[in-house]
Structure formats: C-alpha cells, structure tokens
Design an enzyme around this catalytic site. Sequence first.
Site, PDB file in Angstrom:
ATOM      1  N   ASP A 191       0.851  -1.184   0.000  1.00  0.00           N
ATOM      2  CA  ASP A 191       0.000   0.000   0.000  1.00  0.00           C
ATOM      3  C   ASP A 191       0.891   1.241   0.000  1.00  0.00           C
ATOM      4  OD1 ASP A 191      -2.937   1.002   0.634  1.00  0.00           O
ATOM      5  OD2 ASP A 191      -1.582   2.161   1.906  1.00  0.00           O
ATOM      6  N   ASN A 199      -2.712  12.746  -3.107  1.00  0.00           N
ATOM      7  CA  ASN A 199      -3.736  13.240  -4.029  1.00  0.00           C
ATOM      8  C   ASN A 199      -4.196  14.641  -3.648  1.00  0.00           C
ATOM      9  OD1 ASN A 199      -4.121  11.384  -6.108  1.00  0.00           O
ATOM     10  ND2 ASN A 199      -5.462  10.088  -4.882  1.00  0.00           N
ATOM     11  N   GLU A 235      -4.901   2.302  -3.999  1.00  0.00           N
ATOM     12  CA  GLU A 235      -3.432   2.420  -4.016  1.00  0.00           C
ATOM     13  C   GLU A 235      -2.754   1.147  -3.530  1.00  0.00           C
ATOM     14  OE1 GLU A 235      -4.779   4.384  -0.088  1.00  0.00           O
ATOM     15  OE2 GLU A 235      -5.553   4.062  -2.106  1.00  0.00           O
TER      16      GLU A 235
END
Length: 327
Positions: A191, A199, A235
């Site tokens: 991850d 983001n 992700e």
Amino acid sequence: MTNPEGSNKQMITEMMTAHEPQDTLVLIVDDVATNIQILADTLKDKHHIIFATSGSEALKMAARHEPDLILLDVMMPDIDGFAVCKQLKEDPRLQDIPVIFVTALSEVEDETKGLDLGAVDYITKPVSPPIVRARVRNHLQLKYQRDLLRRIALLDGLTGIANRRHFDDVYEREWRRAQRQGTSLSLVLADIDFFKGYNDHYGHQAGDACLRNVARGVCEQIHRPADLAARFGGEEFICMLPDTPTEGAEEVAERIREAVEALALPHAASAIAPHVTLSLGVATALEPVTTSAEALLKLADEQLYTAKKAGRNQVRTAILPAGSVTS
C-alpha cells in the site's frame, strides 16, 4: 519490461491493425490419410500442422498442444467428430479453440448439429483449397482479436498491469495447484503510504501518474513466469508468488519496497519520508491443503496493517498456521 502506462494503447493498436496471425498451429483430424494430406498441403505454407487419425487421439493432441484451430472430420471409427467437439467445448482450457468441421456429410441437419455443438464453420468434402485457406484465415483473425480483447479485459485501465479480476482468477487456480502438489504459496500486499495526502497535495492527475510509476516499480521486481503482480484496488498492489517460502517472499517484498523508494517520487504530504514509500505485508501458506485461500489473503492484509502501525515504509511477515480458515 514493457511500460505499463502504454500497454493498453499498444494492444488496442495491435488489435485494430491485426493481420493474419503468425506461427499458428492447426490440428487436422481425419481417419483418412489422403484427406489429411490435402488439407496439410493447403495450409502448410502459412501454418504449423499437426494431425490425428482418431477422435481419442485428437482429444489428447488438443490437450497437449492447445492448437489455434482444429479442422475436424465427423465420421471416425472410435469417437465421432460431434462427440469430440462436445468434449472440447466442455474443457475450459480448450473451449475457445475454433473448430471447423470438414466432412462429407452435407445434410442441413448435420451442419446444424455441428454448429449447435459450438463449431464455428462447416466445410463439405471434396474441399476447395482456396475456400479452406480463406475460412481458416478468417476464423484465426477472429480468434486473435477475441484473445486481445480478453487480455485487455484483464488489465487495470490506469496502470496497465493485471487487474483484481485477473488476480482472483489466477489466485484461485494457483491455490488449487498448491493444494494438489503440497507446495507453498506466498502473497505480498503493498500500500502506498499516505496516498490520500498525496492526491490532496498534488492533485488526482499526479496521483494517477504516481500509481503508474509504482506499478512499474512493483512489476520490475517480479521475474518468474508464474509470479503475478496486480493492482488490488485503490493504491494497493498485490503479488502472488507460487512455490515460494516465507524467506523468498520477504526478499521480493523488500526489493519492491526499495525499488519504489529509489524512484524518489516527491511526497510533501508524507509523515515519514520526503518521497513515496510503501508498506508491505507478506503471508505464506506452507500447507495450503489444510488452510484456505481467503485466510491467506486476510493474513497478508493483517501484516500490511501491522507494517503501517509500526511506522510504515517496511515489510512485515507471517506464516499461515495449518488449519486456518476465515470466519
């Protein structure tokens, strides 16, 4: 290693500009040698040819070689062509191979039966070589395009690597194989650390570029043909490593962690590093026959959570105890 970012576009371009597939393997099935010779002479300039002289032999040859197309006679002494076609279409590995019946039976009922069983075409004897060549070419082109579409459907649209659906299908098969053979199976679940912050700080377009770069970094550390790297969702990325004990899986996970860190992708919103990092959980089933595939996935997720709790940008590992099942 191909660039994951361009793989979808490349395959779609290949599909749209596809000409006759090269190096195709055609299985000719007929109990009369002269019929095999006529068909082989018709096709040998552009295709590799193998042949069988009975229905039972045809089934064995198809299973062994998985040809691109089968030319199948109907009237044979042991298993007739209709029965052969039916068995081919019931086998998940062989059911997508185009079957063209080549037979002296010319009644509408016979042709209808063959097509209903899953054949793609029906050619009556005596054959016309130009017709045989044209129909074989057309059906191979259709198969080639179907295969490309199927491959595209198994790719993640953003990163170009395998998607969750592909992973689930392969994982199920490999789990069953590990159970049959008593071999180990490992998973590495990764991850991106603080990706929401990434983001928020850089924007979703930059986030997409980050995911593509990380996907490339992950894939470059997967070397064996049987290993699989996929985007698991969001992700998260997952790697399946058949026949791999804990030490080997942990080594792969550490290589992945280092490879992504070496990309030096700036991450101003990270609380642990100025660049993008990964947390990874490794889980190994040493005795798959006494455990479950779901339990191994759950253990990998738990180890990923442990890596995050311990400070992120690290690998945590565990072995699935025998008899483990999910609730």
